[in-house]
Design a protein around this motif. Structure first.
Motif, short mmCIF file in Angstrom:
data_model
loop_
_atom_site.label_atom_id
_atom_site.label_comp_id
_atom_site.label_asym_id
_atom_site.label_seq_id
_atom_site.Cartn_x
_atom_site.Cartn_y
_atom_site.Cartn_z
N ARG A 100 9.84 74.74 43.78
CA ARG A 100 8.53 74.84 44.51
C ARG A 100 7.82 73.62 43.43
O ARG A 100 7.68 73.97 42.35
N PHE A 101 7.11 72.59 44.09
CA PHE A 101 6.35 71.61 43.36
C PHE A 101 5.14 71.42 44.25
O PHE A 101 5.17 71.82 45.53
N GLU A 102 4.15 70.82 43.66
CA GLU A 102 3.11 70.44 44.67
C GLU A 102 2.45 69.19 44.26
O GLU A 102 2.42 68.59 43.17
N GLU A 103 1.82 68.50 45.12
CA GLU A 103 0.99 67.28 44.99
C GLU A 103 -0.38 67.60 45.22
O GLU A 103 -0.61 68.36 46.20
N ARG A 104 -1.24 67.36 44.34
CA ARG A 104 -2.73 67.41 44.35
C ARG A 104 -3.47 66.14 44.33
O ARG A 104 -3.50 65.79 43.28
N VAL A 105 -4.11 65.66 45.62
CA VAL A 105 -4.87 64.25 45.22
C VAL A 105 -6.15 64.67 45.74
O VAL A 105 -6.37 65.14 46.95
N ARG A 106 -7.28 64.37 45.11
CA ARG A 106 -8.73 64.71 45.38
C ARG A 106 -8.98 63.81 46.49
O ARG A 106 -8.53 62.70 46.80
N ALA A 107 -9.60 64.54 47.56
CA ALA A 107 -9.92 63.73 48.88
C ALA A 107 -11.27 63.06 48.48
O ALA A 107 -12.36 63.43 49.25
N LEU A 108 -10.91 62.13 47.99
CA LEU A 108 -12.17 61.16 47.92
C LEU A 108 -12.46 60.31 49.06
O LEU A 108 -11.98 59.67 49.47
#
Length: 245
Positions: free
Chosen positions: A195-203
């Protein structure tokens, strides 16, 4: 600098990251870069930086156009791969974009394909921009290519399944405390659950504009897609910021 492992450090160095995204459109990427070069018309002697270059495909293409290019990325695995294509006018370095750049000054900096907004602490986005701005020559330009957050959030696909070379990836997307999160689950070649995840700020555009002001960068224009049409908040797939020092 955070001491705990950040999501991008582990995921971008995984061979499964490159497997999942293997089918990205390289020709579209090259056409986009070609269009940007025509639009920005850097001098033949310009020094270019590909900030968060991954395995170097965009830096290599820029170099083939005759420019002196440096590509930097946090992933040692990606940089090790890219270095096989290096030569006297194409260099690759392992680098965290939050740290000062030692290889400038540059006439043009590219940060392409949503390679920004990964950090847990929002102030580090500004730190990264300030480091990039410090490496720009006066009058130099920077291009940040980000998703159009308004449209991305509105059209978020919560569940998706994708099979590549016998590996089935289960993708789950959701919003979490100001981030667009993609959870990536699959069984590896040994049959182990991963399990991995990507987290990108909703800018949003307004947040970017605040960042630019703090970093001493002037917003020259906002483009909305890889054909360089003007940005429209409702319909554009991308937010492509052209900045000037």
């Amino acid at each position: 600098m955070p001491t705990e492992t950040e999501w991008f450090s582990a995921w971008f160095d995984s061979p499964y990251y490159h497997l999942l995204y293997r089918d990205r459109d390289h020709q579209e990427a090259q056409r986009f870069i070609d269009a940007l070069l025509v639009h920005l018309h850097p001098k033949p002697t310009a020094r270019l930086l590909d900030l968060a270059c991954g395995k170097g495909r965009h830096a290599i293409h820029l170099s083939e156009k005759g420019y002196d290019v440096t590509g930097v990325d946090l992933s040692p695995e990606s940089i090790a791969y890219a270095r096989q294509f290096g030569h006297e006018r194409l260099h690759f370095e392992v680098h965290d974009m939050r740290d000062p750049l030692a290889w400038g000054p540059f006439d043009l900096i590219f940060n392409l394909f949503t390679s920004f907004g990964y950090f847990a602490d929002e102030t580090e986005n500004v730190v990264a921009l300030m480091s990039a701005a410090a490496a720009l020559r006066p009058g130099g330009k920077m291009v940040i290519d980000f998703m159009n957050t308004e449209r991305t959030v509105r059209e978020l696909v919560s569940h998706e399944e994708k099979t590549v070379d016998g590996t089935t990836f289960h993708l789950h997307r959701h919003l979490d405390k100001g981030f667009i999160v993609k959870e990536i689950c699959f069984r590896d070649a040994a049959g182990q659950e991963q399990r991995f995840e990507e987290r990108v700020r909703a800018l949003r555009r307004e947040q970017f504009e605040e960042y630019f002001q703090m970093a001493g960068l002037r917003l020259a224009e906002v483009l909305g897609d890889y054909h360089l049409h003007p940005y429209d908040e409702q319909t554009s797939p991308r937010m492509i910021f052209v900045l000037k020092k």
